[in-house]
Write a protein that holds these residues in place. Structure first.
Motif, PDB file in Angstrom:
ATOM      1  N   CYS A  87      13.367  -4.115  -8.187  1.00 18.20           N
ATOM      2  CA  CYS A  87      12.065  -3.470  -7.971  1.00 18.20           C
ATOM      3  C   CYS A  87      10.923  -4.165  -8.717  1.00 18.20           C
ATOM      4  CB  CYS A  87      12.128  -1.997  -8.364  1.00 18.20           C
ATOM      5  SG  CYS A  87      12.291  -1.687 -10.140  1.00 18.20           S
ATOM      6  N   SER A  88      11.230  -5.178  -9.526  1.00 15.31           N
ATOM      7  CA  SER A  88      10.255  -5.978 -10.282  1.00 15.31           C
ATOM      8  C   SER A  88       9.488  -5.184 -11.339  1.00 15.31           C
ATOM      9  CB  SER A  88       9.260  -6.655  -9.339  1.00 15.31           C
ATOM     10  OG  SER A  88       9.938  -7.500  -8.449  1.00 15.31           O
ATOM     11  N   GLN A  89       9.991  -4.020 -11.713  1.00 14.09           N
ATOM     12  CA  GLN A  89       9.329  -3.227 -12.750  1.00 14.09           C
ATOM     13  C   GLN A  89       9.820  -3.658 -14.125  1.00 14.09           C
ATOM     14  OE1 GLN A  89       6.902  -0.860 -12.421  1.00 14.09           O
ATOM     15  NE2 GLN A  89       6.868  -1.456 -10.265  1.00 14.09           N
ATOM     16  N   ARG A  90       8.922  -3.553 -15.104  1.00 10.57           N
ATOM     17  CA  ARG A  90       9.246  -3.891 -16.484  1.00 10.57           C
ATOM     18  C   ARG A  90       9.798  -2.648 -17.177  1.00 10.57           C
ATOM     19  NH1 ARG A  90       8.156  -8.066 -19.226  1.00 10.57           N
ATOM     20  NH2 ARG A  90       7.837  -8.114 -21.456  1.00 10.57           N
ATOM     21  N   ASN A  91      10.906  -2.794 -17.857  1.00  6.47           N
ATOM     22  CA  ASN A  91      11.515  -1.685 -18.591  1.00  6.47           C
ATOM     23  C   ASN A  91      11.043  -1.711 -20.036  1.00  6.47           C
ATOM     24  OD1 ASN A  91      13.512  -0.372 -16.717  1.00  6.47           O
ATOM     25  ND2 ASN A  91      14.114  -2.508 -16.514  1.00  6.47           N
ATOM     26  N   GLY A  92      10.755  -0.559 -20.591  1.00  9.08           N
ATOM     27  CA  GLY A  92      10.373  -0.454 -21.988  1.00  9.08           C
ATOM     28  C   GLY A  92      11.537  -0.810 -22.892  1.00  9.08           C
ATOM     29  N   GLU A  93      11.255  -1.011 -24.150  1.00 13.31           N
ATOM     30  CA  GLU A  93      12.264  -1.485 -25.105  1.00 13.31           C
ATOM     31  C   GLU A  93      13.520  -0.639 -25.137  1.00 13.31           C
ATOM     32  OE1 GLU A  93      12.754  -1.864 -29.894  1.00 13.31           O
ATOM     33  OE2 GLU A  93      10.754  -1.976 -29.053  1.00 13.31           O
ATOM     34  N   ARG A  94      13.378   0.663 -25.275  1.00 13.04           N
ATOM     35  CA  ARG A  94      14.558   1.527 -25.381  1.00 13.04           C
ATOM     36  C   ARG A  94      15.367   1.545 -24.092  1.00 13.04           C
ATOM     37  NH1 ARG A  94      12.080   6.850 -27.782  1.00 13.04           N
ATOM     38  NH2 ARG A  94      10.293   6.023 -26.709  1.00 13.04           N
ATOM     39  N   MET A  95      14.694   1.598 -22.957  1.00  9.65           N
ATOM     40  CA  MET A  95      15.403   1.638 -21.686  1.00  9.65           C
ATOM     41  C   MET A  95      15.998   0.271 -21.344  1.00  9.65           C
ATOM     42  SD  MET A  95      15.243   4.736 -21.247  1.00  9.65           S
ATOM     43  CE  MET A  95      16.128   4.891 -19.731  1.00  9.65           C
ATOM     44  N   ALA A  96      15.313  -0.810 -21.707  1.00 10.30           N
ATOM     45  CA  ALA A  96      15.823  -2.151 -21.448  1.00 10.30           C
ATOM     46  C   ALA A  96      17.147  -2.364 -22.169  1.00 10.30           C
ATOM     47  CB  ALA A  96      14.802  -3.201 -21.888  1.00 10.30           C
ATOM     48  N   ALA A  97      17.277  -1.791 -23.354  1.00  8.32           N
ATOM     49  CA  ALA A  97      18.490  -1.950 -24.144  1.00  8.32           C
ATOM     50  C   ALA A  97      19.698  -1.293 -23.475  1.00  8.32           C
ATOM     51  CB  ALA A  97      18.285  -1.380 -25.541  1.00  8.32           C
ATOM     52  N   LEU A  98      19.462  -0.356 -22.560  1.00  2.89           N
ATOM     53  CA  LEU A  98      20.567   0.289 -21.849  1.00  2.89           C
ATOM     54  C   LEU A  98      21.183  -0.630 -20.807  1.00  2.89           C
ATOM     55  CD1 LEU A  98      19.063   3.843 -21.300  1.00  2.89           C
ATOM     56  CD2 LEU A  98      20.720   3.119 -23.044  1.00  2.89           C
ATOM     57  N   GLY A  99      20.418  -1.655 -20.365  1.00  3.68           N
ATOM     58  CA  GLY A  99      20.941  -2.605 -19.394  1.00  3.68           C
ATOM     59  C   GLY A  99      20.857  -2.136 -17.957  1.00  3.68           C
ATOM     60  N   THR A 100      20.168  -1.026 -17.704  1.00  3.09           N
ATOM     61  CA  THR A 100      19.988  -0.479 -16.361  1.00  3.09           C
ATOM     62  C   THR A 100      18.507  -0.222 -16.147  1.00  3.09           C
ATOM     63  OG1 THR A 100      22.131   0.608 -16.493  1.00  3.09           O
ATOM     64  CG2 THR A 100      20.635   1.414 -14.824  1.00  3.09           C
ATOM     65  N   CYS A 101      18.015  -0.471 -14.940  1.00  2.00           N
ATOM     66  CA  CYS A 101      16.599  -0.246 -14.648  1.00  2.00           C
ATOM     67  C   CYS A 101      16.296   1.249 -14.629  1.00  2.00           C
ATOM     68  CB  CYS A 101      16.212  -0.870 -13.309  1.00  2.00           C
ATOM     69  SG  CYS A 101      14.479  -0.606 -12.879  1.00  2.00           S
ATOM     70  N   VAL A 102      15.323   1.664 -15.401  1.00  6.40           N
ATOM     71  CA  VAL A 102      14.940   3.065 -15.455  1.00  6.40           C
ATOM     72  C   VAL A 102      14.186   3.485 -14.187  1.00  6.40           C
ATOM     73  CG1 VAL A 102      12.770   2.688 -16.675  1.00  6.40           C
ATOM     74  CG2 VAL A 102      13.956   4.845 -16.938  1.00  6.40           C
ATOM     75  N   TRP A 103      13.617   2.528 -13.477  1.00  8.01           N
ATOM     76  CA  TRP A 103      12.803   2.828 -12.301  1.00  8.01           C
ATOM     77  C   TRP A 103      13.640   3.051 -11.052  1.00  8.01           C
ATOM     78  CZ3 TRP A 103       7.933   3.818 -13.526  1.00  8.01           C
ATOM     79  CH2 TRP A 103       7.432   3.278 -14.706  1.00  8.01           C
ATOM     80  N   CYS A 104      14.592   2.158 -10.785  1.00  4.96           N
ATOM     81  CA  CYS A 104      15.353   2.247  -9.529  1.00  4.96           C
ATOM     82  C   CYS A 104      16.853   2.425  -9.747  1.00  4.96           C
ATOM     83  CB  CYS A 104      15.091   1.019  -8.658  1.00  4.96           C
ATOM     84  SG  CYS A 104      15.807  -0.506  -9.297  1.00  4.96           S
TER      85      CYS A 104
END
Length: 87
Positions: free
Chosen positions: A38-55
């Protein structure tokens, strides 16, 4: 707004997923900074989960590619075109 610089580990290496998105791989852990789907940028905490929070995209290890060469090309391209001589 979250600052993604905290996710940068000196031992991490940048990766893409079939040439899209941006992640960091460090000692078996994936940080998903930009989603390849989806080309969205994940915030620091969500990026650390390794899954896109948006899609909800979950990267497949088989799709990972090193991003060092692409990043070098982007850095070079950002310098702009060489100046032309007027004759």
């Amino acid at each position: 707004m979250d600052d993604d610089t905290a996710t940068l580990d000196p031992r991490s290496r940048p990766v893409t997923f079939l040439g899209r998105g941006l992640g960091l791989r460090a000692s078996g852990r994936l940080t998903l900074l930009v989603c390849p789907l989806c080309s969205q940028r994940n915030g620091e905490r969500m990026a650390a989960l390794g899954t896109c929070v948006w899609c909800g995209y979950e990267p497949s290890p088989r799709d990972e590619e090193p991003a060092a060469a692409e990043m070098s090309a982007v850095d070079t391209a950002s310098q702009g075109p060489p100046e032309l001589c007027n004759k």
